[in-house]
Design a protein around this motif. Structure first.
Motif, mmCIF file in Angstrom:
data_model
loop_
_atom_site.group_PDB
_atom_site.id
_atom_site.type_symbol
_atom_site.label_atom_id
_atom_site.label_comp_id
_atom_site.label_asym_id
_atom_site.label_seq_id
_atom_site.Cartn_x
_atom_site.Cartn_y
_atom_site.Cartn_z
ATOM 1 N N GLY A 58 -6.935 -5.529 5.865
ATOM 2 C CA GLY A 58 -7.876 -5.185 6.926
ATOM 3 C C GLY A 58 -9.047 -6.140 7.066
ATOM 4 N N TRP A 59 -9.724 -6.430 5.963
ATOM 5 C CA TRP A 59 -10.909 -7.285 5.997
ATOM 6 C C TRP A 59 -11.230 -7.685 4.559
ATOM 7 C CZ3 TRP A 59 -10.956 -2.075 5.803
ATOM 8 C CH2 TRP A 59 -11.938 -1.419 5.044
ATOM 9 N N PRO A 60 -12.072 -8.720 4.350
ATOM 10 C CA PRO A 60 -12.299 -9.190 2.980
ATOM 11 C C PRO A 60 -12.859 -8.125 2.050
ATOM 12 C CG PRO A 60 -13.057 -10.830 4.544
ATOM 13 C CD PRO A 60 -12.706 -9.611 5.344
ATOM 14 N N ASP A 61 -13.657 -7.202 2.581
ATOM 15 C CA ASP A 61 -14.255 -6.178 1.731
ATOM 16 C C ASP A 61 -13.446 -4.878 1.703
ATOM 17 O OD1 ASP A 61 -16.612 -7.599 0.781
ATOM 18 O OD2 ASP A 61 -17.250 -7.590 2.868
ATOM 19 N N GLU A 62 -12.171 -4.978 2.034
ATOM 20 C CA GLU A 62 -11.312 -3.790 1.960
ATOM 21 C C GLU A 62 -11.082 -3.416 0.488
ATOM 22 O OE1 GLU A 62 -7.140 -1.995 3.703
ATOM 23 O OE2 GLU A 62 -7.531 -4.136 3.894
#
Length: 385
Positions: free
Chosen positions: A137-141
């Motif tokens: 989803g995104w780098p901080d998932e």
């Protein structure tokens, strides 16, 4: 008494045989390390391996150093230093052209070498691709969203970025010998909150490969081939697995032609573009270069050259960043579009990590020292001013 000793010895032997029989690869690896030392392992140690299919495109064209405004004498001095340090190869590219190459120990551009921690940066690039493909989803998932075993575990709050930045907070593990490494990792305790501690260890990059695998639904080697390796024209590479058909090691055991690391260099220098093909979106390389909060000398498996290590010469250009693993070094200078690859074993005690890149950088006729650039602080030029 003799009978008791005999039966006790026999029992010990039988117990040892049973233990070894349960995990023969583990014990074979331990014996190999004991025989050779962990710094000089034979290629046979890294078995089994799986192929990362490449497309085997021709190497970069060659140009004389002078055509690319590089000083031949400086390159020769850099090669002499590399030879003194028992290097296997020293290769310099500029603007995508090979301008200098020197080989030792019978190697050449196509020699396949164990690249140690250099395999980490390829995993980082594959992660960027998986996010673009909307598999992650995104780098901080949180990885708990991607790894079912951690979905209800506090350790599931570790993010993809934490793995990229070596700051998962997980304990370490003897993964060099182990089979079934992912199960071992998933049973490691959390020793620090995610993002609060930087620790150079194999757990984070190996676990990242597993996250990519579960997110994409493909074996890590297959996704890496599809997303990165074939697209940059590299030849076949090999990834060490923990067991036949098992999980991938990323921290060590990546075998590739040493010249193919210059393709990775071009991808990084060109913000994800390789010879006109946008392999990665332009946002990703700057993202990987963001300093880790708990260790600003590092980005995502990249060492930032803004601070010199103790006893080492400061880099001549502040935008230098380094891909490193064992004795391998890939120094990158985006402002000059220079890549410098040194392969080989560990260095001598007098190794200076800044010497080779500084010789090349200062040998570029269009290099402008930072203190002489417009807007420089005059106090750095005139003492006591």
């Amino acid at each position: 008494m003799k009978t008791l000793i005999k039966w006790t010895a026999l029992a010990v032997v039988v117990a040892a045989v049973l233990v070894i029989a349960r995990e023969p690869l583990y014990w074979l690896r331990r014996l190999t390390v004991a025989a050779h030392g962990s710094g000089d392992l034979p290629q046979s140690f890294y078995t089994p391996r799986v192929v990362v299919q490449g497309s085997n495109q021709p190497p970069a064209p060659r140009e004389p150093p002078g055509t690319e405004q590089l000083d031949a004498a400086a390159l020769k001095t850099a090669a002499e230093y590399a030879e003194k340090q028992q290097s296997r190869a020293l290769i310099v590219t500029r603007h995508g052209y090979i301008v200098f190459e020197k080989y030792w120990q019978g190697s050449n551009l196509d020699t396949v070498v164990e690249s140690s921690g250099l395999g980490r940066v390829v995993a980082a690039l594959a992660t960027c691709s998986a996010i673009t493909d909307r598999k992650i989803g995104w780098p901080d998932e949180p990885i708990g969203y991607l790894v079912p075993a951690l979905s209800k575990d506090k350790r599931g709050e570790i993010t993809v970025r934490n793995l990229l930045q070596m700051s998962s907070g997980l304990g370490s593990s003897a993964s060099l010998y182990s089979t079934n490494i992912i199960n071992r990792y998933l049973n490691l305790p959390s020793e620090a909150p995610p993002g609060q501690r930087w620790l150079d260890q194999g757990v984070d990059p190996d676990l990242l490969a597993y996250v990519i695998q579960t997110a994409t639904g493909q074996p890590y080697a297959d996704y890496l081939s599809q997303a990165i390796w074939r697209r940059i024209g590299a030849g076949n590479a090999w990834i060490w697995l923990d067991s036949p058909g098992g999980d991938a090691h990323v921290d060590t055991g990546f075998f590739a032609r040493q010249g193919d690391w210059l393709r990775v260099a071009q991808l990084l220098l060109q913000n994800g573009n390789y010879e006109g093909d946008e392999v990665l979106l332009p946002r990703w390389v700057p993202e990987l270069l963001q300093p880790v909060k708990s260790n600003p000398n590092y980005g995502s498996y990249l060492r930032l050259g803004t601070h010199a290590a103790p006893g080492m010469s400061p880099y001549a250009s502040s935008d230098v960043f380094v891909v490193e693993g064992g004795g391998n070094r890939l120094w990158l200078v985006p402002s000059l579009q220079i890549a410098i690859l040194r392969t080989g074993g560990q260095f001598a005690s007098d190794w200076d990590d800044g010497r080779i890149p500084n010789l090349v950088i200062r040998g570029a006729r269009d290099f402008v020292p930072e203190a002489a650039r417009p807007g420089a602080d005059i106090r750095q030029l005139v003492p006591n001013h």
